[in-house]
Motif scaffolding. Structure first.
Motif, PDB file in Angstrom:
ATOM      1  N   VAL A   1       0.833  -1.210   0.000  1.00 52.74           N
ATOM      2  CA  VAL A   1       0.000   0.000   0.000  1.00 52.74           C
ATOM      3  C   VAL A   1       0.865   1.257   0.000  1.00 52.74           C
ATOM      4  O   VAL A   1       2.015   1.238   0.449  1.00 52.74           O
ATOM      5  CB  VAL A   1      -0.943   0.029   1.222  1.00 52.74           C
ATOM      6  N   ASN A   2       0.274   2.347  -0.516  1.00 53.21           N
ATOM      7  CA  ASN A   2       0.966   3.640  -0.470  1.00 53.21           C
ATOM      8  C   ASN A   2       0.531   4.415   0.765  1.00 53.21           C
ATOM      9  O   ASN A   2      -0.172   3.883   1.633  1.00 53.21           O
ATOM     10  CB  ASN A   2       0.711   4.436  -1.756  1.00 53.21           C
ATOM     11  N   PHE A   3       0.942   5.691   0.874  1.00 57.50           N
ATOM     12  CA  PHE A   3       0.625   6.480   2.061  1.00 57.50           C
ATOM     13  C   PHE A   3      -0.871   6.779   2.181  1.00 57.50           C
ATOM     14  O   PHE A   3      -1.346   7.144   3.258  1.00 57.50           O
ATOM     15  CB  PHE A   3       1.425   7.784   2.064  1.00 57.50           C
ATOM     16  N   ASP A   4      -1.609   6.633   1.087  1.00 59.16           N
ATOM     17  CA  ASP A   4      -3.068   6.801   1.138  1.00 59.16           C
ATOM     18  C   ASP A   4      -3.772   5.493   1.459  1.00 59.16           C
ATOM     19  O   ASP A   4      -5.005   5.407   1.401  1.00 59.16           O
ATOM     20  CB  ASP A   4      -3.584   7.335  -0.199  1.00 59.16           C
ATOM     21  N   GLU A   5      -2.949   4.451   1.780  1.00 59.20           N
ATOM     22  CA  GLU A   5      -3.447   3.121   2.131  1.00 59.20           C
ATOM     23  C   GLU A   5      -4.215   2.476   0.975  1.00 59.20           C
ATOM     24  O   GLU A   5      -5.142   1.684   1.179  1.00 59.20           O
ATOM     25  CB  GLU A   5      -4.315   3.161   3.398  1.00 59.20           C
ATOM     26  N   LYS A   6      -3.818   2.819  -0.237  1.00 59.94           N
ATOM     27  CA  LYS A   6      -4.371   2.167  -1.426  1.00 59.94           C
ATOM     28  C   LYS A   6      -3.423   1.064  -1.868  1.00 59.94           C
ATOM     29  O   LYS A   6      -2.211   1.289  -1.994  1.00 59.94           O
ATOM     30  CB  LYS A   6      -4.565   3.176  -2.559  1.00 59.94           C
TER      31      LYS A   6
ATOM     32  N   ALA B   1       6.294   4.148   1.739  1.00 59.12           N
ATOM     33  CA  ALA B   1       5.342   3.651   2.743  1.00 59.12           C
ATOM     34  C   ALA B   1       5.813   2.313   3.304  1.00 59.12           C
ATOM     35  O   ALA B   1       6.270   1.438   2.565  1.00 59.12           O
ATOM     36  CB  ALA B   1       3.956   3.508   2.127  1.00 59.12           C
TER      37      ALA B   1
END
Length: 422
Positions: free
Chosen positions: A362-367, A404
Motif C-alpha cells: 500500500v501507499n501512504f493513502d493506504e491504497k 510507505a
C-alpha cells in the motif's frame, strides 16, 4: 581563596548511591549495592528492599543486607498491609517495638531475627510507588527525623536507580532479541536459493524481500533430474519468527517428498502428503498456501497444482492466463482433494509466481497496488531477460507505494521460456 569543605562519610556514601542512578548495572547488582549502602549511611543493622508486582499486588523481596535467609522467606507482604498502605500514602512509618505492635504480621520471626524497631518509606518514581525500603535496629526506638530524611533521600535515589536498571535490562533483552531475529533472518535467507539451477530453455530470476527480518514466504528450485525442475512458492499465514520456523520445516517436507518421490509418486500424491503433514503441524488459524510446478524442458510442458495460493500467471503474446487449478490451502483438511493441470510451454512464454505481499503493498493513502496493476505491468513490461521483468515489476510498484512501510513479505519468481538450448 575559598577552601572546599571535606565531605562527610555519609555524604560520600550518599554520592556513591547517586552514581548508581547513572550506572549501567543489572537490577540485581543495583539492589544489592543499595541495600548495603543504606545500612552504611544510616547506621541501621539491616535493610530490606521490596518491589511491587503490579500484577499480583505483592511486594517481593528483591534484596537484603544483614538479614538471614529464613527471615527473607518468612512469608508474603501485600500492598494491603497497613504499614505498606501508610507508606504508599506518603508516611514514614516508624515502629518502635515490633514485638507488641499489631501492625507487624510476622512478630515471632522478627523477634527470632533480633529485630526490634523498624522504619518503612516508599520508593516512588513519578508519583507511582515501585516498592518500599525498610531499615531495622536491634533496640527499641532510635529512628530520628534525620534518619527519616536520609531514608527518604535514599529511597528516592533507589526508585530512580531501580527504574533505570529495569530500562537497562529491557534494552539488553531487546538487543538480544534483535540479534536472534537478525541471526534467524540470515539463516532463513540462506534457505532461499540465490539463483535457479541452470536448465535448457529456461531463464529464471527471483527475489525475496521480508518485511520483519524473518517471515513466512518461501520459494525454492529443486532439480529433479536432467529434464525436470520443480519450482515452489509458498506463504505461511503468520509473521516473524513463528512463521519462519514453520516455513523452514515445510521447506524440508517439500524437498523430501519432491526430490525423493518425484518418480515414485504422482504430483497429486505428493501434494496430498504435504497437506497431511501440514495438518499435523498447523495450529488453529494457521495454514500454508502453495504453488507447486514441475517444468519438463524436454517435453516443454509444465505440470502444476495451486493450493490456495495467488494464481500463477502465463503471459503469451500479450495475453495473460491465470493458473488456478488445484484446491484448498494446506493444513486445514486432511481429506482435501487437489486437481493437477498440465500445460504446453512455447517460445517466449513468461511465467510469474508471487506471494500476496507483492500486490497487497500500500501507499501512504493506504491504497493497495493491486492485481490489476500487476497484470498490466506484466503484460506490457515483460520483455528481455527474466531479471529485467522482475526489476520492471518492482520498479513500477515502488513508484506507486513510495516509501510507505509494508507489513507483508514479498516473493517473486519469473521464468522466461526459450526454444534455444541455453
Amino acid at each position: 581563596m575559598k577552601i572546599m569543605k571535606k565531605p562527610t562519610r555519609k555524604e560520600e556514601k550518599l554520592y556513591q548511591i547517586t552514581t548508581l542512578v547513572a550506572g549501567g548495572f543489572a537490577l540485581g547488582d543495583v539492589l544489592d549495592r543499595l541495600a548495603r549502602g543504606v545500612v552504611d549511611i544510616t547506621g541501621a543493622s539491616a535493610c530490606s528492599i521490596r518491589l511491587l508486582d503490579d500484577e499480583t499486588g505483592n511486594l517481593k523481596m528483591r534484596s537484603t543486607f544483614g538479614l538471614s535467609e529464613e527471615y527473607r522467606n518468612k512469608g508474603p507482604v501485600t500492598k494491603d498491609d497497613p504499614v505498606i498502605k501508610a507508606a504508599f500514602a506518603g508516611e514514614a512509618v516508624i515502629i518502635d517495638d515490633m514485638r507488641d505492635d499489631a501492625r507487624i504480621k510476622y512478630r515471632q520471626a522478627s523477634a527470632k531475627e533480633g529485630l526490634i524497631s523498624q522504619l518503612t518509606v516508599a520508593m516512588q518514581f513519578k508519583n507511582k510507588p515501585v516498592g518500599v525500603l525498610r531499615l531495622y535496629r536491634p533496640r527499641v526506638g532510635g529512628f530520628t527525623e534525620d534518619d527519616i530524611a536520609l531514608a527518604r533521600s535514599v529511597a528516592s535515589q533507589c526508585a530512580v536507580a531501580i527504574t533505570n536498571a529495569k530500562y537497562y535490562a529491557r534494552a539488553i533483552q531487546g538487543e538480544q532479541v534483535a540479534q536472534q531475529v537478525k541471526l534467524a533472518g540470515i539463516i532463513q535467507r540462506r534457505m532461499i536459493p540465490e539463483s535457479a539451477p541452470k536448465m535448457p530453455h529456461l531463464d529464471i530470476a527471483a527475489l525475496y524481500n521480508p518485511c520483519f527480518g524473518v517471515g513466512g514466504d518461501l520459494y525454492d528450485f529443486i532439480k529433479l533430474d536432467r529434464d525436470n525442475l520443480a519450482i515452489t512458492i509458498a506463504d505461511v499465514i503468520g509473521k516473524g519468527i513463528p512463521a519462519a520456523l514453520m516455513m523452514s520445516s515445510f521447506r524440508g517436507m517439500i524437498r523430501a517428498y519432491a526430490d525423493g518421490g518425484h518418480k515414485r509418486h504422482t504430483m497429486a500424491e505428493i501434494i496430498s502428503k504435504l497437506n497431511s503433514a501440514a495438518c499435523d503441524e498447523c495450529r488453529d488459524g494457521e495454514f500454508i498456501t502453495l504453488f507447486y510446478a514441475i517444468i519438463n524442458t524436454k517435453e516443454m510442458t509444465m505440470t502444476y497444482c495451486n493450493c490456495g495460493h495467488e494464481p500463477g500467471l502465463l503471459r503469451r503474446g500479450g495475453k495473460i492466463r491465470e493458473l488456478k487449478k488445484g484446491g484448498l490451502v494446506l493444513g486445514v483438511m486432511k481429506e482435501a482433494e487437489y486437481e493437477i493441470e498440465k500445460i504446453e510451454l512455447k517460445d517466449e512464454d513468461r511465467l510469474l509466481f508471487y506471494t500476496d505481499g507483492l500486490i497487497d503493498a500500500v501507499n501512504f493513502d493506504e491504497k493497495a497496488w493491486g492485481v490489476n496493476n500487476l497484470y498490466k505491468i506484466f503484460r506490457e513490461a515483460a520483455r528481455g531477460a527474466a531479471h529485467e521483468t522482475v526489476h520492471n515489476i518492482l520498479a513500477w510498484r515502488r513508484r506507486f507505494i513510495g516509501l510507505a512501510h509494508q507489513t507483508d513479505d514479498t516473493s517473486i519468481v519469473v521464468v522466461r521460456v526459450s526454444d534455444k538450448n541455453g
